[in-house]
Design an enzyme around this catalytic site. Structure first.
Site, PDB file in Angstrom:
ATOM      1  N   TRP A 182      25.507 -44.976 -15.757  1.00  0.00           N
ATOM      2  CA  TRP A 182      24.431 -44.241 -15.096  1.00  0.00           C
ATOM      3  C   TRP A 182      23.511 -43.683 -16.155  1.00  0.00           C
ATOM      4  CZ3 TRP A 182      23.182 -38.981 -15.697  1.00  0.00           C
ATOM      5  CH2 TRP A 182      22.088 -38.562 -14.923  1.00  0.00           C
ATOM      6  N   GLU A 223      25.502 -47.195 -11.275  1.00  0.00           N
ATOM      7  CA  GLU A 223      25.257 -46.098 -10.333  1.00  0.00           C
ATOM      8  C   GLU A 223      23.770 -45.778 -10.249  1.00  0.00           C
ATOM      9  OE1 GLU A 223      26.699 -41.421  -9.782  1.00  0.00           O
ATOM     10  OE2 GLU A 223      27.172 -42.529 -11.604  1.00  0.00           O
ATOM     11  N   LYS A 225      20.400 -43.504  -8.581  1.00  0.00           N
ATOM     12  CA  LYS A 225      20.077 -42.118  -8.238  1.00  0.00           C
ATOM     13  C   LYS A 225      18.659 -42.063  -7.717  1.00  0.00           C
ATOM     14  CE  LYS A 225      20.745 -37.407  -9.960  1.00  0.00           C
ATOM     15  NZ  LYS A 225      21.192 -36.573 -11.098  1.00  0.00           N
ATOM     16  N   ASP A 256      27.173 -42.748  -5.376  1.00  0.00           N
ATOM     17  CA  ASP A 256      27.469 -41.314  -5.413  1.00  0.00           C
ATOM     18  C   ASP A 256      26.771 -40.709  -4.207  1.00  0.00           C
ATOM     19  OD1 ASP A 256      26.829 -38.482  -5.945  1.00  0.00           O
ATOM     20  OD2 ASP A 256      27.687 -38.820  -7.924  1.00  0.00           O
ATOM     21  N   HIS A 259      23.346 -39.013  -4.467  1.00  0.00           N
ATOM     22  CA  HIS A 259      22.256 -39.703  -5.157  1.00  0.00           C
ATOM     23  C   HIS A 259      21.270 -40.397  -4.233  1.00  0.00           C
ATOM     24  CE1 HIS A 259      24.121 -39.975  -9.452  1.00  0.00           C
ATOM     25  NE2 HIS A 259      24.182 -38.766  -8.940  1.00  0.00           N
ATOM     26  N   HIS A 283      31.584 -42.234  -6.009  1.00  0.00           N
ATOM     27  CA  HIS A 283      31.733 -40.900  -6.562  1.00  0.00           C
ATOM     28  C   HIS A 283      31.564 -39.938  -5.392  1.00  0.00           C
ATOM     29  CE1 HIS A 283      30.879 -41.384 -11.173  1.00  0.00           C
ATOM     30  NE2 HIS A 283      31.992 -41.967 -10.767  1.00  0.00           N
ATOM     31  N   ASP A 291      21.172 -33.472  -5.338  1.00  0.00           N
ATOM     32  CA  ASP A 291      22.399 -33.844  -6.044  1.00  0.00           C
ATOM     33  C   ASP A 291      22.960 -32.641  -6.793  1.00  0.00           C
ATOM     34  OD1 ASP A 291      24.414 -35.430  -7.207  1.00  0.00           O
ATOM     35  OD2 ASP A 291      23.183 -35.784  -8.968  1.00  0.00           O
ATOM     36  N   ASP A 293      26.113 -31.459  -6.666  1.00  0.00           N
ATOM     37  CA  ASP A 293      27.493 -31.621  -7.110  1.00  0.00           C
ATOM     38  C   ASP A 293      28.365 -30.411  -6.807  1.00  0.00           C
ATOM     39  OD1 ASP A 293      27.685 -34.316  -8.256  1.00  0.00           O
ATOM     40  OD2 ASP A 293      26.161 -33.617  -9.635  1.00  0.00           O
ATOM     41  N   ASP A 323      33.373 -36.377  -8.384  1.00  0.00           N
ATOM     42  CA  ASP A 323      32.328 -36.077  -9.371  1.00  0.00           C
ATOM     43  C   ASP A 323      31.561 -34.845  -8.920  1.00  0.00           C
ATOM     44  OD1 ASP A 323      30.369 -35.970 -11.255  1.00  0.00           O
ATOM     45  OD2 ASP A 323      29.401 -37.852 -10.727  1.00  0.00           O
TER      46      ASP A 323
END
Length: 413
Positions: A182, A223, A225, A256, A259, A283, A291, A293, A323
């Site tokens: 990524w 990955e 985004k 993810d 993302h 993820h 994003d 997290d 993640d």
């Protein structure tokens, strides 16, 4: 077997679900646990502040400052997380001997020997991630797509070295290694040239993947985004780019669930990717408006992601990793809560009579499907989860143990 579980087992049987079969399936599911929750994505190879479209927030005391502290914290978290686990590390967690240093374009397997020993002692495989952020060679938020050949070549070399390290992990542990690429590349404002950076990114990935590696045991993932901090207008590694590249090169797409645009959900994308790829990777995180997290919860989207994996009989085709990085709460609790919720969602999905529900859909009986879906929401899932924890030898109430660890270990840092 508790009385509550016996009653739950009967209730689920009436719904057409065998709880014992679900519990047996849980024993084979591996979740890859990210190391970077323990130190706020700091790593050990550079004093540079976290940057490159990525950010952690909060200043809760007790974060890991050394490899030994991080490994001790991981051990505490692992002891409270049920099921099979893998260790997931970033390249910035290289561990150097005193007086030694290697920049990211020169890291080698020896710089991860302590991580390998840690994983092997615990019977775990290792997943790996190149670190294309928080480094002086990230110029103008660009790495593999940079027009500066010196910058681009530096990061290409980093990508190659990481692929060699992933190959080393797979050979040494006897477990497949998922290596995830990524990059944070993009522009804050509207660019004049969108295709040029993507062409350079493609060229860079081609160069990285030109080196030999064991394609049967090393799974390269890419990955995407939608945007990042400082890259609000244009991200080089968009979903379209990454999916197209993965399909063309025969590598594994990674999604993810933080993302994408706020109205997009990864759960709806899983079935499409499974039709065109032998393996896919996830993820699992929790985005709040972007994003961000946050720690994974037992929420609607986490459950839907798990349902799509189970409904499509894809437990052996999906690499599941966590993640997230919350520095605002106890970091051990963040690890344990988030990974437990991923496993909780998987058990919840396994306790669904999916064959019967598909039959109702195919026959057009959407009324009965809705009623069954609603009945499942109040089924005694909690009793089955508690039975699972007991069989795994893991405490149900973990907060008191985490508080003791905070008092005895974290507060002294």
């Amino acid at each position: 077997m508790s009385e509550l579980y016996s009653l739950a087992k009967k209730t689920y049987a009436d719904l057409g679900v065998d709880t014992e079969k679900a519990l047996a399936a849980m024993r084979d599911i591996v979740v890859s646990v990210h190391c970077w929750q323990g130190d706020d994505v700091g790593g050990f190879d550079s004093p540079a502040a976290l940057s490159g479209g990525i950010q952690t927030t909060g200043n809760y005391p007790g974060k890991a400052r050394t490899p030994d502290e991080l490994m001790a914290d991981l051990d505490k978290a692992f002891s409270l997380i049920p099921g099979k686990k893998k260790l997931n590390i970033h390249a910035c967690y290289a561990i150097f001997e005193e007086g030694e240093y290697a920049d990211r374009d020169a890291i080698a397997p020896k710089h991860f020997a302590k991580w390998l020993a840690f994983a092997k002692e615990r019977g775990m495989g290792i997943d790996f991630n190149p670190t294309f952020f928080a480094h002086p060679m990230v110029k103008d938020n660009l790495t593999l797509s940079s027009p500066d050949e010196t910058v681009r070549k530096f990061w290409v070399e980093h990508g190659k070295r990481c692929l060699e390290i992933a190959d080393y992990f797979a050979k040494q542990t006897g477990e497949p290694c998922v290596i995830n690429y990524w990059i944070p590349d993009g522009y804050k404002d509207i660019p004049a040239d969108r295709i040029g950076p993507r062409a350079r990114f493609k060229q860079s990935m081609d160069e990285i993947l030109s080196i030999p590696y064991d394609k049967n045991n090393v799974y390269v993932t890419l990955e995407s985004k939608v945007f990042g901090i400082g890259l609000e207008s244009y991200t080089v590694g968009s979903a379209e780019f990454c999916l197209s590249y993965a399909a063309q090169k025969g590598i594994t797409p990674l999604m993810d669930n933080g993302h994408y645009h706020p109205t997009e959900v990864v759960s709806d994308k899983i079935s499409s990717l499974l039709l065109f790829h032998d393996k896919i990777a996830l993820h699992v995180t929790r985005p709040v408006r972007w994003d961000s997290d946050h720690v994974v919860l037992f929420d609607d989207e986490t459950r839907e992601i798990a349902k799509e994996i189970v409904r499509n009989d894809a437990l052996d085709r999906v690499f599941i990793a966590t993640d997230y990085f919350d520095a605002g709460i106890n970091r051990i609790s963040a690890w344990v809560t988030g990974v437990r919720n991923v496993r909780k969602a998987l058990l919840y999905a396994l306790l669904e009579p999916s064959a019967k529900m598909k039959e109702l859909q195919e026959s057009g009986n959407m009324t009965a499907l809705m009623v069954m879906s609603e009945d499942l929401k109040t089924a005694p899932f909690g009793a089955v989860w508690e039975e699972y924890l007991e069989r795994e030898g893991v405490k149900s109430n973990y907060l008191s143990e985490i508080c003791s660890y905070e008092k005895e270990v974290l507060s002294l840092r």
